[in-house]
Design an enzyme around this catalytic site. Structure first.
Site, PDB file in Angstrom:
ATOM      1  N   SER A 414       1.032   9.689   6.475  1.00 54.92           N
ATOM      2  CA  SER A 414      -0.101   8.735   5.825  1.00 54.92           C
ATOM      3  C   SER A 414      -0.768   9.694   4.589  1.00 54.92           C
ATOM      4  CB  SER A 414      -1.418   8.859   6.833  1.00 54.92           C
ATOM      5  OG  SER A 414      -1.666   9.752   7.446  1.00 54.92           O
ATOM      6  N   HIS A 435       4.300   3.641   5.356  1.00 58.88           N
ATOM      7  CA  HIS A 435       2.943   4.197   5.811  1.00 58.88           C
ATOM      8  C   HIS A 435       2.289   2.830   6.696  1.00 58.88           C
ATOM      9  CE1 HIS A 435      -1.322   5.167   5.216  1.00 58.88           C
ATOM     10  NE2 HIS A 435      -1.177   5.237   6.509  1.00 58.88           N
ATOM     11  N   GLU A 447       2.371   0.267   3.330  1.00 61.23           N
ATOM     12  CA  GLU A 447       2.557   1.281   1.881  1.00 61.23           C
ATOM     13  C   GLU A 447       4.054   1.789   2.127  1.00 61.23           C
ATOM     14  OE1 GLU A 447      -1.729   3.066   0.230  1.00 61.23           O
ATOM     15  OE2 GLU A 447      -0.636   4.084   1.935  1.00 61.23           O
ATOM     16  N   ASN A 485      -5.727   6.131   1.453  1.00 62.89           N
ATOM     17  CA  ASN A 485      -6.404   7.213   1.994  1.00 62.89           C
ATOM     18  C   ASN A 485      -6.734   8.131   0.993  1.00 62.89           C
ATOM     19  OD1 ASN A 485      -5.962   6.419   4.664  1.00 62.89           O
ATOM     20  ND2 ASN A 485      -4.502   7.888   5.103  1.00 62.89           N
TER      21      ASN A 485
END
Ligand code: 3H9
Length: 702
Positions: A414, A435, A447, A485
């Site tokens: 991540s 991800h 992702e 993130n």
């Protein structure tokens, strides 16, 4: 056969006029289709040789609805309501031949026909609410007359389609047929032979009159359907319009429906939802993908690690019918992982969301092993172990030795550097990041991280795999935290600062929830586990005084009963905790931070603007190729309310200038240079430019 125009043809066979539309890919009811349909039905009605009419489509499906790209632009006549009125007014029976999907305006036109038949695998519904709209071509007036207002309101507010069997049981269709057009023709001939009276849906009163007399059950159904949708315009408009179906005469109900539709279609909420609709479809397209690159076919998968993420990813493959093996390090971990999967499926069965036999089939597709040799003949491997770069490199080195050439090697990291992971193999071109978001079997976002080594074939295979798993793949570049993130880290920094400066978790969460997120950042942190971020911060030498202290005290969130909030007796309901405020006050004093009341607008700006700023940096660096990709990431991975369109769409509504000025203020206040507006944001502010111009031609009229 007569070609009425480029989209519509008319043929008369044995007294039945076949009106067939052909407007690939989804037979949207755009202007040419509408114009052609009116001309065709008029011609059929005028033709003495025609005794009945069948309305059908070529291609993959019946009409998928109005052409969404026309919304917000001046309407070109005839409108869909007028087209439907022509079919409904036909003195000759009209039968709709439904197959594939009949959605929105597509179902509405079928409801304007005198009869409807459908193939067994057809699905039909009124999903307009998902575009921030209500069915605007009679759907809210005709569907209640067929299925009753209660069922209609539930179906229209949820926007969920039903299958042919359900549609038959509910009275939406008259018959299930083996082949749509032939079945419709046979049905029409039977209507003629048996002189079945033509009762228009608009004239059916049996299901609406009793509700007019006693609307209590309807109001209860409406209330249930609207639960948790406060502040969202479209669902409330759907309810109002369905209520009109039994309170007002048909024509008045139709006129009111049109007014509500016109109001919604020019509103920001619908524009936002239409933007997300197109952005979602655009996101998987890779601009530099050469034509002719074919994704590998995925028949077998391996997941490394049977923890929560690995198990969830394995479930995704099983749900898609792909056999998958989980590789673990010990029998104990493996048994635990497989039991967790079994348990998750069992809960779905208990809730009625999954049939037992479907669960059995899925469970049978998932096997567990300690033997790495299963990797030898798999098409894709997804590594889902701890976020630890050394461990990941070691695993990829091992995968490289065992996997056959061409296997896609993916990491579910991540945050970590996918280049570095790829470089631990002799085939870095075959490595990508994939991800998934937690819970992996539920969350739609994927992702796909392309490293500087990823081959086009690997990226194409990852995108295809994402689609196979029912995910929404967004291709992003390699950087710390990727798109989602990386932006979230900006919000987390502000969360910590706000606590120190005097805001309470419940006040900040309330602002974020009011905007439409399902949860605020602190409640979300407690749900995910505060130890996760703590571990990452420690690894990077980053400090967050309040959050670190909570973790040091063993307050990891829901799982320990305490975090930013208290969770009593296993409850999931966050209860504010004065101790946390006290702790924040102590830390602030130690750091010399003066505490104050922080206003709601300030909280709002600090929650959202730093993230928007980071989005601009992500675009500057080419980590995302389109602003709309960032919106998709946030809508499907982080709970950004779709009716707010995503961070970039929202930023365009606020205006880059306003955001820049606010950021300059907060940068000066905090001394954090990271809050200074990015070059791109400044440029947009100076030129009056918009995020929506970056990377994609907007399909939604401003
Ligand atoms: C409505 O009907 C309003 C009325 O009540 C009142 C009017 C007055 N228009 O999804 P896909 C494009 S509102 C224009 O990948 P699938 C899509 O962008 C409408 N374009 O295919 C994509 O383009 P591209 C109510 C549309 O097989 C391409 O078609 N109806 C439309 O996975 C392929 O789409 C809906 O909300 C459209 N209506 O799924 C249904 N639909 O290739 C919306 C699609 O350039 N559509 N496109 O990226 C869907 O849910 C899915 O497309 C469907 C097919 C399930 C039909």
């Amino acid at each position: 056969m007569v070609q009425i125009n480029g989209c519509i043809e008319l043929a008369v066979v044995d007294g039945v006029a076949l009106i067939l539309a052909d407007n690939p890919p989804v037979n949207a009811l755009g202007h040419a289709v509408r114009e052609g349909l009116v001309a065709a039905v008029r011609q059929a009605v005028a033709d003495a040789a025609v005794r009945a009419i069948v309305l059908g489509c070529k291609g993959r499906m019946f009409f998928a609805g109005a052409d969404i790209t026309e919304f917000g632009k001046p309407l070109k006549q005839p409108g869909l309501q007028e087209v439907i009125a022509e079919f409904e007014a036909s003195p000759k029976p009209v039968v709709a031949a439904i197959f594939g999907t009949a959605l929105g305006g597509g179902l509405e036109i079928a409801l304007g026909c005198h009869f409807r038949v459908a193939s067994a695998d057809a699905r039909m519904g009124l999903p307009e609410v998902k575009l921030g709209l209500l069915p605007g071509a009679g759907g809210t007036q005709r569907l209640p007359r067929l299925v009753g207002p209660q069922k209609a309101v539930a179906m229209i507010v949820a926007g969920a389609p039903v299958g042919a069997k359900q549609a038959l049981a509910d009275g939406i269709i008259d018959e299930i047929v083996a082949e749509p057009v032939a079945g419709a023709v046979a049905f029409a001939k039977r209507v003629l032979a048996e002189a079945v009276p033509l009762v228009k849906v608009r004239d059916r009163a049996a299901k609406i009159l009793p509700v007019r007399e006693n609307p209590a059950a309807f109001e209860a159904a409406a209330k249930a359907a609207l639960k948790k949708l406060a502040g969202v315009d479209a669902p409330a408009a759907c309810v109002e319009s369905v209520r009109n179906s039994f309170m007002l005469p048909f024509e008045a109900g139709l006129a009111a429906e049109r007014d509500l539709f016109m109001k919604l279609v020019v509103g920001d909420q619908s524009r936002a939802q239409r933007h997300i609709f197109f952005a979602e479809r655009e996101a998987a397209k890779v601009p530099d993908m050469p034509a002719g690159v074919k994704p590998a076919v995925i028949k077998k998968a391996v997941v490394i690690g049977g923890g929560t993420m690995g198990g969830g990813i394995a479930m995704c493959f099983a749900n898609a019918g792909v056999p998958v093996s989980i590789v673990e390090t010990t029998e104990e971990f493996l048994a635990k992982g497989l039991a967790r999967i079994q348990q998750t499926y069992a809960v779905s069965v208990e809730r009625g969301a999954l049939q037992q036999d479907a669960m059995d089939k899925r469970v049978a597709l998932i096997t567990g092993t300690l033997d790495w040799n299963v990797i030898a003949d798999t098409d894709i491997v997804i590594e889902a172990v701890f976020e630890e770069i050394g461990l990941k490199k070691e695993i990829f080195g091992k995968l490289d030795k065992i996997a056959k050439p061409g296997t896609l090697l993916a990491s579910n990291t991540s945050t970590l550097d996918v280049d570095a992971i790829a470089e631990s193999t002799s085939r870095p071109g075959d490595v990508v990041g994939m991800h998934f978001f937690s819970p992996a079997n539920v969350m739609k976002l994927l992702e796909i991280v392309r490293s500087s080594h990823s081959s086009m074939a690997a990226i194409a295979t990852a995108v295809a795999a994402g689609k196979l798993l029912g995910k929404i793949p967004v291709v992003v570049g390699n950087c710390d935290g990727f798109v989602g993130n990386r932006m979230l880290a900006r919000r987390s920094t502000e969360c910590e600062r706000l606590l120190l400066e005097g805001a309470k978790p419940q006040d900040v969460d309330a602002v974020v929830v009011k905007f439409g997120f399902p949860m605020g950042p602190y409640a979300m942190g407690d749900l995910a586990g505060l130890d996760v971020g703590w571990r990452i911060r420690k690894g990077r030498g980053v400090k967050a005084p309040v959050s670190d202290a909570l973790c040091e005290a063993g307050r990891f969130g829901q799982k320990t009963g305490k975090g930013y909030y208290i969770y009593e007796n296993g409850s999931r309901v966050p209860v504010p905790d004065a101790e946390v405020i006290e702790l924040a006050a102590q830390k602030a004093e130690a750091l010399g931070i003066k505490r104050r009341n922080i206003s709601e607008p300030e909280i709002f700006e600090r929650m959202f603007y730093p993230m928007i700023n980071e989005a601009a940096r992500i675009l500057e660096e080419g980590i995302a190729v389109r602003a709309s990709d960032i919106d998709v990431v946030w809508a499907y991975g982080y709970g950004w309310p779709v009716w707010q369109g995503g961070p970039c769409f929202y930023a365009d509504l606020v205006g880059a200038k306003v955001i820049c000025e606010a950021l300059e203020h907060y940068a000066a206040m905090s001394g954090d240079a990271g809050l200074q507006p990015s070059a791109l944001l400044r440029k947009l502010a100076e030129t009056g430019g918009k995020f929506s111009d970056i990377g994609v031609a907007a399909k939604v009229a401003a």
